[in-house]
Design an enzyme around this catalytic site. Structure first.
Site, mmCIF file in Angstrom:
data_model
loop_
_atom_site.group_PDB
_atom_site.id
_atom_site.type_symbol
_atom_site.label_atom_id
_atom_site.label_comp_id
_atom_site.label_asym_id
_atom_site.label_seq_id
_atom_site.Cartn_x
_atom_site.Cartn_y
_atom_site.Cartn_z
ATOM 1 N N CYS A 106 7.274 -1.175 6.039
ATOM 2 C CA CYS A 106 6.944 0.380 5.966
ATOM 3 C C CYS A 106 8.101 0.960 4.795
ATOM 4 O O CYS A 106 8.819 0.477 4.655
ATOM 5 C CB CYS A 106 6.484 2.074 6.485
ATOM 6 N N LEU A 107 6.998 1.107 3.594
ATOM 7 C CA LEU A 107 8.696 1.837 3.108
ATOM 8 C C LEU A 107 8.364 2.810 3.398
ATOM 9 O O LEU A 107 9.797 3.292 2.498
ATOM 10 C CB LEU A 107 7.452 2.674 1.205
ATOM 11 N N GLN A 160 2.533 9.707 1.725
ATOM 12 C CA GLN A 160 4.118 9.535 1.787
ATOM 13 C C GLN A 160 4.887 10.049 0.169
ATOM 14 O O GLN A 160 6.282 9.444 0.860
ATOM 15 C CB GLN A 160 4.151 7.576 1.680
ATOM 16 N N HIS A 183 -2.766 0.025 8.466
ATOM 17 C CA HIS A 183 -1.088 0.820 8.780
ATOM 18 C C HIS A 183 -1.476 1.943 7.658
ATOM 19 O O HIS A 183 -0.624 2.557 7.414
ATOM 20 C CB HIS A 183 -0.170 -0.610 7.593
ATOM 21 N N GLU A 184 -2.106 1.901 6.205
ATOM 22 C CA GLU A 184 -2.104 2.922 5.188
ATOM 23 C C GLU A 184 -2.858 4.164 5.992
ATOM 24 O O GLU A 184 -2.240 5.293 5.477
ATOM 25 C CB GLU A 184 -2.891 2.600 4.014
ATOM 26 N N GLY A 239 0.718 -1.242 -0.072
ATOM 27 C CA GLY A 239 0.009 -0.002 -0.428
ATOM 28 C C GLY A 239 1.074 0.714 -0.304
ATOM 29 O O GLY A 239 2.363 1.359 -0.303
ATOM 30 N N HIS A 242 -1.109 6.898 8.339
ATOM 31 C CA HIS A 242 -0.359 8.114 7.680
ATOM 32 C C HIS A 242 -1.169 8.502 7.358
ATOM 33 O O HIS A 242 -0.169 10.114 7.260
ATOM 34 C CB HIS A 242 0.462 7.802 6.207
#
Length: 179
Positions: free
Chosen positions: A101-102, A52, A143-144, A47, A147
């Protein structure tokens, strides 16, 4: 389309609260969604949230049609564009599981999340989305959406001894510079 640089933990832009999307089905929104999907896929992400890539909008994309090399043993999550999301836990049950996480490359942590949630919002055309999900799907959405309120998964962890490098914790996982 364009693959954007993904902001890393420590960048103050990741701590901001995103603003609601007010206009749907616009060329600008469709381009942003396309760029986010390209960026997520290029990084093998499960995701990606607009913050981000430095965009302060309540917009996340997630899911895949095939196994993700960063999460090879996880079930598929339907590809989704979710705008102005609202998450409602359906009970008090939580599950601890490993997340990456990215924006936190190379690390994984054991994170508690609600086991079963309902999420609502809109797609890029303004059509409503209303789903009840559990397991990995519920985890990815939570999670997404974190952000969008300026949170990264380490701030959800209860035990920082359960934070480590992916290559040490999971040596069989495909290596990625953007884990």
């Amino acid at each position: 389309m364009t693959v954007h640089a993904i902001l890393k933990m420590g960048d103050a832009r990741l701590l901001r609260v995103a603003q609601p999307v007010t206009h749907f089905d616009t060329d600008e929104l469709h381009l942003l969604v396309s760029d986010m999907l390209d960026t997520m896929r290029a990084a093998n992400g499960a995701g990606l949230a607009a913050p981000q890539i430095g965009v302060d909008l309540q917009l996340v994309v997630f899911g895949t049609r095939e196994a993700n090399p960063r999460y090879p043993d996880r079930p598929l999550v339907p590809p989704t564009v979710l705008i102005n999301p609202v998450i409602t836990p359906l009970d008090d049950a939580e599950e601890d599981d490993w997340e990456g996480c990215l924006s936190v490359p190379g690390l994984r942590g054991l994170v508690p999340r609600w086991s079963k949630i309902r999420y609502t919002g809109f797609d890029q055309y303004g059509d409503p989305i209303d789903r009840t999900v559990e397991g990995f799907h519920a985890r990815v959405v939570q999670h997404e959406c974190d952000h969008l309120i300026g949170r990264l998964y380490p701030t959800r962890m209860r035990d920082l001894t359960q934070l480590g490098y992916t290559e040490v914790l999971f040596p069989g996982i495909a290596p990625s510079d953007d884990d």
